[in-house]
Design a protein around this motif. Sequence first.
Motif, PDB file in Angstrom:
ATOM      1  N   PRO A 129       0.667  -1.115  -0.096  1.00  0.00           N
ATOM      2  CA  PRO A 129      -0.051   0.212  -0.035  1.00  0.00           C
ATOM      3  C   PRO A 129       0.816   1.441   0.115  1.00  0.00           C
ATOM      4  N   ARG A 130      -0.069   1.879  -0.741  1.00  0.00           N
ATOM      5  CA  ARG A 130       0.621   3.566   0.255  1.00  0.00           C
ATOM      6  C   ARG A 130       1.596   3.986   1.206  1.00  0.00           C
ATOM      7  N   PHE A 145      -0.263   4.798   4.237  1.00  0.00           N
ATOM      8  CA  PHE A 145      -1.931   4.527   4.227  1.00  0.00           C
ATOM      9  C   PHE A 145      -2.424   3.729   5.837  1.00  0.00           C
ATOM     10  N   LEU A 165      -5.971   4.823   7.781  1.00  0.00           N
ATOM     11  CA  LEU A 165      -7.168   4.168   8.345  1.00  0.00           C
ATOM     12  C   LEU A 165      -7.220   3.334   9.298  1.00  0.00           C
ATOM     13  N   GLU A 207      -8.571   6.476  11.338  1.00  0.00           N
ATOM     14  CA  GLU A 207      -9.774   6.843  10.601  1.00  0.00           C
ATOM     15  C   GLU A 207     -10.383   6.155  12.024  1.00  0.00           C
ATOM     16  N   ALA A 219     -18.248   7.637   9.731  1.00  0.00           N
ATOM     17  CA  ALA A 219     -16.928   7.357   8.514  1.00  0.00           C
ATOM     18  C   ALA A 219     -16.616   8.319   7.699  1.00  0.00           C
ATOM     19  N   THR A 220     -15.197   8.750   7.917  1.00  0.00           N
ATOM     20  CA  THR A 220     -14.860   9.797   6.504  1.00  0.00           C
ATOM     21  C   THR A 220     -14.232   8.263   5.567  1.00  0.00           C
ATOM     22  N   MET A 221     -15.184   8.525   4.089  1.00  0.00           N
ATOM     23  CA  MET A 221     -14.925   7.918   3.159  1.00  0.00           C
ATOM     24  C   MET A 221     -13.883   7.776   2.400  1.00  0.00           C
ATOM     25  N   ILE A 222     -12.942   7.843   2.167  1.00  0.00           N
ATOM     26  CA  ILE A 222     -11.533   7.886   0.995  1.00  0.00           C
ATOM     27  C   ILE A 222     -12.643   9.009  -0.571  1.00  0.00           C
ATOM     28  N   ASP A 223     -12.763   9.470  -1.515  1.00  0.00           N
ATOM     29  CA  ASP A 223     -13.290   9.673  -2.015  1.00  0.00           C
ATOM     30  C   ASP A 223     -11.740  10.112  -3.291  1.00  0.00           C
ATOM     31  N   SER A 224     -12.293   9.929  -4.936  1.00  0.00           N
ATOM     32  CA  SER A 224     -10.870  10.162  -5.143  1.00  0.00           C
ATOM     33  C   SER A 224     -10.129  11.514  -5.476  1.00  0.00           C
ATOM     34  N   THR A 235      -9.384  12.381  -8.145  1.00  0.00           N
ATOM     35  CA  THR A 235     -10.194  12.498  -9.714  1.00  0.00           C
ATOM     36  C   THR A 235     -11.723  13.301  -9.875  1.00  0.00           C
ATOM     37  N   THR A 283     -18.887  13.357 -10.144  1.00  0.00           N
ATOM     38  CA  THR A 283     -18.826  12.972 -11.609  1.00  0.00           C
ATOM     39  C   THR A 283     -19.196  11.167 -11.729  1.00  0.00           C
ATOM     40  N   SER A 284     -19.573  11.250 -11.047  1.00  0.00           N
ATOM     41  CA  SER A 284     -20.128  10.197 -11.762  1.00  0.00           C
ATOM     42  C   SER A 284     -21.585  10.327 -12.406  1.00  0.00           C
ATOM     43  N   TRP A 308     -27.520   4.930   0.299  1.00  0.00           N
ATOM     44  CA  TRP A 308     -26.095   5.032   1.258  1.00  0.00           C
ATOM     45  C   TRP A 308     -26.506   6.004   2.229  1.00  0.00           C
TER      46      TRP A 308
END
Lengths: 171, 528
Positions: free
Chosen positions: B18-19, B22, B26, B29, B39-44, B46, B268-269, B431
């Motif tokens: 992993p990075r 990370f 996590l 978190e 929880a905080t969801m990790i978003d893209s 981009t 953006t999806s 969700w």
Amino acid sequence: MWQVDVNDVSREHDVTTVDGLTAFYEVSFEEVYRSAARLTRGDRAAAEDLVHDAFVRLTRAARAGDVTVVGIGWLVTTVRRLHIDRVRSAGREDHRLRLTARRDTTPVEQHGGWSSVLDGLRDRERVALMLRYVEDLPVSEVAELLGTTVRATESLLQRAKRKVRTARSVS
Amino acid sequence: MSDDWIDELRSEPVDTDPRPGFMDELRAELQHEWENESATMIDSPTHGRRRWAVAAAAASIAALVVGLVTITAGDDAVTPATVPDRVSTSTQATTSNPSTTTATATPAREPIAIGPATEFVAGDGVVLGAYIDDAFVSYSADSDIRLTAPALPDDSDPASAPPAVSLLDRTGEPGDYYVYDEGCGAIVVSPTPGGQQVGSALGWQRTVGRSFGTLDGATQEENPEALDDALAALGLGDGAAEDVERLTPQESLDADSSLETMLFRYDTSVVGSDQNVVWFAIWDPDTAEIRTIAGRPTGGAKPFATNGEGPIDVDGDGNLETTITTGLTVELVRLTDGATLARARRCPDLYERSAAIEFVGDQPSRRPASVFGFGYGEPVDLEEVLVTVGAVLGEPDADTGWRPAADAFPCSGDDYRSILWDDLRLVLERWPGGLTILAAWSVGDVDLEFSPPLEADITASSGLTSVSGLGVGSSKSSIADEGFAQVYDAGDHVEALAVRSPFMFETTDDRISGFSIERNDCTAGADS
């Protein structure tokens, strides 16, 4: 790389307290991440998302008392299911969850063009192929994960394999 | 050819590290998650960006005519904001431009005709309120006014279209618009005489005589370091902060000396809709606080749209307002405190049964297959789904209600819900934050391999088809004519693929008995 006590990983852990959960996190993280990385074929961001969401689910379930004792299988299965679900939704999330994305890995050419070969498969076929032949799951388990029958899964795998053979013979 | 490629695939090197950092992130978190509710969801990192178009669309005609809208005061009967859960239109097939609709806002007392001097304001295509005695009166469930307008014109009779009304946009530029009652009490403003929706949201329209705030250009935000810290406190630090669009206007949003910054996050999806904002907030440098106006900072909220022309001061109090449009509902929201000043709701699009299904979608725009205009895998507004489908098929025959999805893979999200109208079954996922996705649907035979039965019997055929007529009862061979990219014929089962359109058709004696888009009901994984 982490040093992991295999025996510690394989047994079940009490996650009724935050300390218990953290201890389980320490011993299971590597295996869970490795599983996610294999599924996402080295797409680090996608693997991290899967691992993250799997652990968050576990944390919520543990905090709610829905899960008290857990083994690594729970997490790995969750990762697989999350992955399948996301691949199914690839159309709306493909910017970060494409199964064959290789943002951080070696260029495709050095792997014999696997990425382009797998890109030619439908998402469902690709997932089935990976679960069956990379994760080594029996067809029945792949079928369960995909939410379909064994017969349909076998058909899916046959179709996927046929496409792979064709693609490789062409290339 | 042998399957040695399988060994090759197995042995393919994959980076399983992993990075850096990370695991620590996590861990922290999860500990935070344990101690807190969400929880905080990790978003893209981009995503696309959308800038407000501070429009200067020049129109040429500047007549000052407003004769279409009348107002009546003191009427506490049904208002446009209380559109019935099921629209009162016929359950028969209807056209996309119904010609027989009439204004439902019949005043209980003699309406006050207000003529050309009347002032009203519309946001995102819906009239939100009017000015009476120089004060803004909102057009909502709590308001005390009733608006009436002509019904949508008859398509077949061009002469039935009312004359255009010249209205001003936010910048004061005039343009021709048509004002209608959509048929469910919503008074809409359309750039076309037939009431068709054209392009994206309409921004603002208003009559003359009232000064609105401005929002031209952007300047350097104030105290950006403090804003960075405040974002980080919301879980939007580091890379996630790049997802937040920061827009600082030249004019204060609350009429003080400091300039606030507007914050946006997008999903953006979302395809084919401008309702793609999942968080809209205001950063106030005076208080060093971020005030959420709508949505959730970490995503997972039902996508919405803010006004395409930016905020304006609708009620003249010096504070700016914007519209928040979620599904069919348009709310006028004050930016200083997030208060809703007005709420109106559009009528649902009306479909013919013979055009309710789009199997193939559209490749260039990546628009997925859809039913009643709701795309597979796309966010939807539950209420809009119920109203839109109900307008054609009536009340649902069965509805599971929201059920927890925690143990019911392959569904994701917190909850799922299956709803059955005749032989149409929709599966929705919900969700955290309310984001609702159309996860699957099927028509016809519920014993389809990918479509386990809802706990109800099909009592009637919906008769839903595509424009070309493909549906239950069509010949198996007609599947290939629908435009799918690939069709796999496996006897009684036919799999057909297009843009995000993995359909499975079930056939009997070469006739389609049912079809479903890929996903199972959420309990399928556990049951199979």
